[in-house]
Design an enzyme around this catalytic site. Structure first.
Site, PDB file in Angstrom:
ATOM      1  CB  VAL A  89      48.375  36.295 -44.375  1.00  0.00           C
ATOM      2  CG1 VAL A  89      47.426  35.242 -44.920  1.00  0.00           C
ATOM      3  CG2 VAL A  89      47.718  37.069 -43.234  1.00  0.00           C
ATOM      4  CE  LYS A  90      54.493  29.158 -46.575  1.00  0.00           C
ATOM      5  NZ  LYS A  90      55.523  28.320 -45.935  1.00  0.00           N
TER       6      LYS A  90
END
Length: 366
Positions: free
Chosen positions: A136-137
């Site tokens: 997850v960025k």
């Protein structure tokens, strides 16, 4: 040159993956050729394809018929792409012992300053994609540090970035270690993985623009040197952290190092400049995330000269010191670029939501 990079211990990820590159098999072919071992998805690329192409049309129509909101539709489109990319790279994930084969997907940029909402959104994205090789960025803001630590503590893989500051990178590593320690204290395996994505190329463009204004010989000599200097300084921080007793204790319990990712410039530029920036940033255990045009150019034109980052702290310090003498405030530039990146992301997100709303209502989007 891509195979040479791999032999140097540098992983290559395909940046800018969207539905089109999944449907036409670009990512799969690159992965099968053992050149690409990761993927970076972006909401910006999703928005571009929705506005200019047709790859998302069927799913958009279906979501519209079901009466979902435009915001829910964006999440559904992005999650579908992430799930598909994770499945394409799952063999790489398995064959490398979960070292590579990762896919980075973004959170809604409007949540950047809300750590609690971001962690909840990260949980929802991880649950919706439901694949072990998802990252997850999260943005490299102060709130992003809290999100990084919280996600790692829960076993959610995180890609933090884009980073423009060595100081902020130091804080990112601290947050990663904190998350690992929280996970172990709760009796939980660290799970997931973590990378820190540096946009040294974009920072160099900003630095060079200021040097051009100086119009002095001393300033001209520094053009094109800030990206390697920043990367060398960041890699020194990386090595320093891995030499600590704190890391040795974490590693003994099964933790993996947080790897550095080098991002290419976001705007199109000369092939030679893009290739040079890859040639200059080479060190074992790092990653280059390259859009398809840059990846192809590097493969055709690149020439490696070995490790360019290890043991280069003196060279880095000299360049960064010279830049300060020219009046370049690197930390202020980093703050400005981070803020600009967030503004652009929010703008793109709102444009995408507006495009979907207009398409479903039958009105042209303005």
């Amino acid at each position: 040159m891509l195979t040479d990079l791999v032999h140097e211990g540098v992983a290559v990820w395909l940046d800018g993956v969207n539905r089109q590159s999944l449907e036409d098999g670009s990512l799969r072919r690159r992965a099968m050729n053992a050149c690409v071992s990761g993927a970076v998805l972006s909401l910006r690329e999703l928005a571009r394809e929705v506005q200019e192409g047709t790859a998302y049309q069927d799913q958009i129509d279906l979501l519209g018929e079901r009466g979902v909101s435009a915001e829910e539709a964006v999440r559904a489109l992005h999650s579908y792409d992430a799930r598909w990319a994770c499945d394409v790279l799952r063999p790489v994930f398995a064959s490398t012992g979960e070292v590579d084969g990762w896919v980075s997907a973004e959170l809604d940029p409007r949540l950047a300053d809300d750590a609690r909402a971001s962690i909840a959104a990260a949980r929802a994205l991880a649950l919706g994609v439901n694949r072990p090789n998802l990252l997850v960025k999260v943005p490299s803001t102060v709130s992003g540090l809290e999100v990084l630590s919280g996600c790692v503590a829960e076993g959610i893989g995180v890609d933090t970035g884009p980073l423009y500051s060595v100081q902020r990178y130091n804080e990112v590593v601290e947050a990663y270690f904190d998350g690992l320690e929280r996970a172990f204290a709760a009796g939980r395996s660290p799970g997931g993985s973590s990378v820190a994505s540096f946009s040294a190329a974009r920072l160099e463009d900003a630095v060079d623009a200021q040097l051009d204004e100086a119009a002095e010989d001393a300033a001209a000599v520094l053009r094109g040197r800030s990206a390697p200097a920043l990367a060398q300084a960041a890699y020194t921080v990386y090595e320093d952290w891995l030499g600590t007793e704190r890391w040795r204790q974490l590693r003994a319990r099964g933790a993996r190092p947080q790897r550095l990712v080098w991002l290419s410039a976001t705007a199109p530029g000369p092939e030679a400049a893009s290739v040079r920036r890859v040639e200059e940033l080479v060190a074992w255990g790092t990653i280059h995330a390259l859009p398809e045009p840059t990846l192809s150019a590097v493969d055709r034109l690149g020439r490696l000269r070995g490790d360019t980052l290890s043991g280069e702290s003196d060279a880095s310090d000299a360049v960064l010191s010279a830049l300060r003498q020219q009046g370049i405030n690197m930390e202020q530039l980093a703050e400005d670029l981070t803020a600009t990146e967030l503004r652009e992301g929010v703008h793109d997100q709102l444009e995408l939501i507006g495009t979907l709303q207009a398409r479903w209502s039958g009105r042209p989007h303005r």
